[in-house]
Motif scaffolding. Sequence first.
Motif, PDB file in Angstrom:
ATOM      1  N   THR A 119      39.554  36.416  39.216  1.00  0.00           N
ATOM      2  CA  THR A 119      39.930  37.541  40.066  1.00  0.00           C
ATOM      3  C   THR A 119      40.127  38.793  39.236  1.00  0.00           C
ATOM      4  O   THR A 119      39.685  39.884  39.607  1.00  0.00           O
ATOM      5  CB  THR A 119      41.211  37.220  40.852  1.00  0.00           C
ATOM      6  N   PHE A 120      40.791  38.646  38.091  1.00  0.00           N
ATOM      7  CA  PHE A 120      40.973  39.808  37.226  1.00  0.00           C
ATOM      8  C   PHE A 120      39.620  40.337  36.733  1.00  0.00           C
ATOM      9  O   PHE A 120      39.376  41.542  36.732  1.00  0.00           O
ATOM     10  CB  PHE A 120      41.851  39.460  36.018  1.00  0.00           C
ATOM     11  N   LEU A 121      38.744  39.434  36.294  1.00  0.00           N
ATOM     12  CA  LEU A 121      37.439  39.866  35.790  1.00  0.00           C
ATOM     13  C   LEU A 121      36.656  40.634  36.843  1.00  0.00           C
ATOM     14  O   LEU A 121      36.041  41.674  36.553  1.00  0.00           O
ATOM     15  CB  LEU A 121      36.630  38.660  35.318  1.00  0.00           C
ATOM     16  N   ASP A 122      36.683  40.133  38.078  1.00  0.00           N
ATOM     17  CA  ASP A 122      35.964  40.813  39.149  1.00  0.00           C
ATOM     18  C   ASP A 122      36.542  42.201  39.412  1.00  0.00           C
ATOM     19  O   ASP A 122      35.820  43.190  39.554  1.00  0.00           O
ATOM     20  CB  ASP A 122      36.012  39.984  40.436  1.00  0.00           C
ATOM     21  N   ASN A 123      37.882  42.274  39.485  1.00  0.00           N
ATOM     22  CA  ASN A 123      38.526  43.574  39.717  1.00  0.00           C
ATOM     23  C   ASN A 123      38.322  44.521  38.542  1.00  0.00           C
ATOM     24  O   ASN A 123      38.129  45.731  38.715  1.00  0.00           O
ATOM     25  CB  ASN A 123      40.020  43.379  39.967  1.00  0.00           C
ATOM     26  N   TYR A 124      38.375  43.980  37.353  1.00  0.00           N
ATOM     27  CA  TYR A 124      38.155  44.763  36.128  1.00  0.00           C
ATOM     28  C   TYR A 124      36.775  45.416  36.172  1.00  0.00           C
ATOM     29  O   TYR A 124      36.606  46.599  35.852  1.00  0.00           O
ATOM     30  CB  TYR A 124      38.272  43.806  34.935  1.00  0.00           C
ATOM     31  N   ASN A 128      35.887  49.615  36.890  1.00  0.00           N
ATOM     32  CA  ASN A 128      35.185  50.381  35.859  1.00  0.00           C
ATOM     33  C   ASN A 128      33.693  50.514  36.134  1.00  0.00           C
ATOM     34  O   ASN A 128      32.939  50.929  35.254  1.00  0.00           O
ATOM     35  CB  ASN A 128      35.399  49.708  34.493  1.00  0.00           C
ATOM     36  N   TYR A 129      33.289  50.173  37.361  1.00  0.00           N
ATOM     37  CA  TYR A 129      31.867  50.136  37.680  1.00  0.00           C
ATOM     38  C   TYR A 129      31.161  51.452  37.349  1.00  0.00           C
ATOM     39  O   TYR A 129      30.117  51.474  36.693  1.00  0.00           O
ATOM     40  CB  TYR A 129      31.631  49.791  39.160  1.00  0.00           C
ATOM     41  N   ILE A 360      19.416  46.741  29.361  1.00  0.00           N
ATOM     42  CA  ILE A 360      19.707  46.104  28.076  1.00  0.00           C
ATOM     43  C   ILE A 360      21.205  46.249  27.848  1.00  0.00           C
ATOM     44  O   ILE A 360      21.712  47.357  27.647  1.00  0.00           O
ATOM     45  CB  ILE A 360      18.933  46.759  26.909  1.00  0.00           C
ATOM     46  N   ILE A 361      21.916  45.129  27.909  1.00  0.00           N
ATOM     47  CA  ILE A 361      23.360  45.185  27.710  1.00  0.00           C
ATOM     48  C   ILE A 361      23.694  44.766  26.286  1.00  0.00           C
ATOM     49  O   ILE A 361      22.867  44.189  25.580  1.00  0.00           O
ATOM     50  CB  ILE A 361      24.124  44.302  28.713  1.00  0.00           C
ATOM     51  N   LYS A 362      24.931  45.070  25.880  1.00  0.00           N
ATOM     52  CA  LYS A 362      25.406  44.704  24.554  1.00  0.00           C
ATOM     53  C   LYS A 362      26.339  43.502  24.655  1.00  0.00           C
ATOM     54  O   LYS A 362      27.236  43.470  25.507  1.00  0.00           O
ATOM     55  CB  LYS A 362      26.171  45.866  23.917  1.00  0.00           C
ATOM     56  N   LEU A 363      26.129  42.534  23.778  1.00  0.00           N
ATOM     57  CA  LEU A 363      26.999  41.368  23.743  1.00  0.00           C
ATOM     58  C   LEU A 363      28.447  41.785  23.480  1.00  0.00           C
ATOM     59  O   LEU A 363      29.386  41.207  24.036  1.00  0.00           O
ATOM     60  CB  LEU A 363      26.538  40.401  22.649  1.00  0.00           C
ATOM     61  N   GLU A 364      28.626  42.798  22.654  1.00  0.00           N
ATOM     62  CA  GLU A 364      29.976  43.240  22.302  1.00  0.00           C
ATOM     63  C   GLU A 364      30.742  43.774  23.500  1.00  0.00           C
ATOM     64  O   GLU A 364      31.971  43.849  23.476  1.00  0.00           O
ATOM     65  CB  GLU A 364      29.921  44.333  21.220  1.00  0.00           C
ATOM     66  N   GLU A 365      30.026  44.197  24.535  1.00  0.00           N
ATOM     67  CA  GLU A 365      30.667  44.813  25.685  1.00  0.00           C
ATOM     68  C   GLU A 365      30.860  43.831  26.843  1.00  0.00           C
ATOM     69  O   GLU A 365      31.101  44.235  27.973  1.00  0.00           O
ATOM     70  CB  GLU A 365      29.850  46.026  26.155  1.00  0.00           C
ATOM     71  N   GLU A 366      30.693  42.531  26.571  1.00  0.00           N
ATOM     72  CA  GLU A 366      31.048  41.548  27.590  1.00  0.00           C
ATOM     73  C   GLU A 366      32.578  41.446  27.645  1.00  0.00           C
ATOM     74  O   GLU A 366      33.239  41.702  26.639  1.00  0.00           O
ATOM     75  CB  GLU A 366      30.440  40.187  27.239  1.00  0.00           C
ATOM     76  N   PRO A 367      33.166  41.126  28.816  1.00  0.00           N
ATOM     77  CA  PRO A 367      32.495  40.678  30.027  1.00  0.00           C
ATOM     78  C   PRO A 367      32.045  41.782  30.969  1.00  0.00           C
ATOM     79  O   PRO A 367      31.318  41.502  31.902  1.00  0.00           O
ATOM     80  CB  PRO A 367      33.568  39.813  30.698  1.00  0.00           C
ATOM     81  N   LEU A 368      32.480  43.038  30.754  1.00  0.00           N
ATOM     82  CA  LEU A 368      32.137  44.084  31.716  1.00  0.00           C
ATOM     83  C   LEU A 368      30.628  44.240  31.892  1.00  0.00           C
ATOM     84  O   LEU A 368      30.123  44.280  33.014  1.00  0.00           O
ATOM     85  CB  LEU A 368      32.746  45.424  31.287  1.00  0.00           C
ATOM     86  N   GLU A 369      29.895  44.331  30.778  1.00  0.00           N
ATOM     87  CA  GLU A 369      28.452  44.528  30.904  1.00  0.00           C
ATOM     88  C   GLU A 369      27.747  43.260  31.378  1.00  0.00           C
ATOM     89  O   GLU A 369      26.702  43.340  32.026  1.00  0.00           O
ATOM     90  CB  GLU A 369      27.864  45.041  29.581  1.00  0.00           C
ATOM     91  N   LEU A 370      28.307  42.099  31.089  1.00  0.00           N
ATOM     92  CA  LEU A 370      27.743  40.864  31.618  1.00  0.00           C
ATOM     93  C   LEU A 370      27.886  40.840  33.134  1.00  0.00           C
ATOM     94  O   LEU A 370      26.952  40.489  33.861  1.00  0.00           O
ATOM     95  CB  LEU A 370      28.438  39.654  31.000  1.00  0.00           C
ATOM     96  N   TRP A 371      29.071  41.203  33.634  1.00  0.00           N
ATOM     97  CA  TRP A 371      29.281  41.257  35.081  1.00  0.00           C
ATOM     98  C   TRP A 371      28.344  42.277  35.727  1.00  0.00           C
ATOM     99  O   TRP A 371      27.789  42.035  36.798  1.00  0.00           O
ATOM    100  CB  TRP A 371      30.740  41.618  35.358  1.00  0.00           C
ATOM    101  N   TYR A 372      28.168  43.410  35.056  1.00  0.00           N
ATOM    102  CA  TYR A 372      27.253  44.437  35.566  1.00  0.00           C
ATOM    103  C   TYR A 372      25.830  43.880  35.651  1.00  0.00           C
ATOM    104  O   TYR A 372      25.129  44.074  36.653  1.00  0.00           O
ATOM    105  CB  TYR A 372      27.286  45.649  34.629  1.00  0.00           C
TER     106      TYR A 372
END
Length: 434
Positions: A119-124, A128-129, A360-372
Motif C-alpha cells: 500500500t505504501f509503495l503504491d501511494n508513494y 510522485n507520479y 529506459i528506467i534506472k535500477l538505482e531509482e527503483e521502486p518508483l521507476e519500476l512501478w512507473y
Amino acid sequence: KQWYQRRVAITAGAQPSSQTSQNEILNSAEDITPHHKSSSSSSAAAAPKTEKHNQPAPAELTAVVVNQPQTEQAAQAPAPGGTQAEHKTKGPLTEEELAAVDDMYNMEKVVHVDLHNLTFLDNYYRYNYQAIETRMTDRMTNVRQVCKDKNNPRSSKYNLYKFDELNLTWCPVFKSGSTTWRNYFIDTFVSIHPKDPEKYYLDLLKSRQLSSGKKGSLRDGKQLYKGEKEGNTRFSVVRHPLDRLVSHVKSSGRDHEMVNQKGLWIQSAMLAGRTKRIANKADETKFKAEFERYFLWLKGDKKGTFTKSPGNPYLDPPYPLLTELVDHIIKMRRSGRDWDGHWMPAQEFCNICWNKFDYIIKLEEEPLELWYLVDKLGLWDDRLVFLNRANSSAKKATASQEVWDSLKDLSNSQITFLNKHFDVDLRMFNYKRM
C-alpha cells in the motif's frame, strides 16, 4: 498553486499528527475519479495478453496501514495509469495536513522505503507520479540529444526480445535487473521450463529474439526488424557501469558461477593477473595444475576437502578481483573480440540510438521507476512478481558506498579506460564519472 496541484492527489492515507485526526484528513478531500488519457507511446498501443493488463494503476491514494504486509488483495486493487489523473478536492487542505502527507510520500524526504508494504509503495508512486513522468521525459530527450551529439553511434548487436502478446520489446542490460525480467517472461511465455531458479537462462527465450535481418527501412529514425510488431513498446533497465562491474565480479565468485564462467573469462583473467607473482617456472606449473583441480572440486560440489599449497597466488583469493576483470575487458576490447554483455555499454548492447526506446528506467531509482514502468507497460497487476523474485533487483542493489570504495583498487589508467569505454552511457543517463 503548482505545488498544491501536484501534491494533493489523495483521498486518504496521511498519518495523523498529534493535532489532526485521520478522519479530518479523510474529510478534507472528496473521492478522486481518475481521468486516464491514452499514451501514444504505450497505453494506446497495448493489446495485452489478458484483460488484467488493460488496467492502469489507480490515481487515487489508498488508506495506509504502517507496516502492512503485501497481500494478494492489495495487489489486485484497481490499478495510477499511463498519464497523470486530474484531481478535484472540496477545498484546500490545511498546511498541517499537506505537511503530514508530504512528509510521508515526498520522494525527496522519504529516507526508508518499506518494500514489504504494498500500500505504501503504491501511494508513494501515485504521489510522485508527475515528478517521475517529467524525469522520464527529460531522460529520453537527453538520450536522443546524446545520440545526435555522438552522430548516432551504431552497434552490430541486436539484443531485442519481442513479446507481441503484450506489445512489448525488451533489451536485457546484464547486471541491471535483467534476471528479474528474464524470469518473468520465461514464466509467462515458456510452457515447459525447469522450476529450479538456477536453471533459468536467456536462451529459453531464443525464439523471441529479433534477428539481425532488417525490414530494410527506418521509420522516424527507428530501426525496424522482421517479426516485430511496429507498435511494440521498447524498454530496458540500466545501471551505473561501475555498479554493473562490481556486481558481476561479486556474483562470479560464487561456486557455480566460477565453474560456469571459467572458460569465458575467469580463469584467463586470474592467470594473467597473478602469474607475475610466481618466482619460477616449476612453481607456476604446479600452481596452475592445482588451480585446475580447484575448479574440478567446485564442479563436484566440494566433495571431500581441498588443500591448497602455501603461496599459490591463483587461490589467494580463490575468486576474481575487479582489477582483473577490468584488465580482461581492456584486453578483449583491443582484440576486437569483446561481445560479453556483462560489461558491454548499454548503448552498444541495445543499439539504443537506432532502436529508439520508449522507456529506459534506472535500477538505482527503483521502486518508483519500476512501478512507473510496470504501469506504463500494462503489467500493473504483476508488480508483486518483481518484488518477490529471489533475485529481485530492488532487494539486491549493491550498496553505493561499497561500489565507489572499489575504485581505490583500480589504477588511474584503468579508470581512464572505463570512463572512455562507458562514455556514452554516462552521458545518456547522467551518471557520475569514475
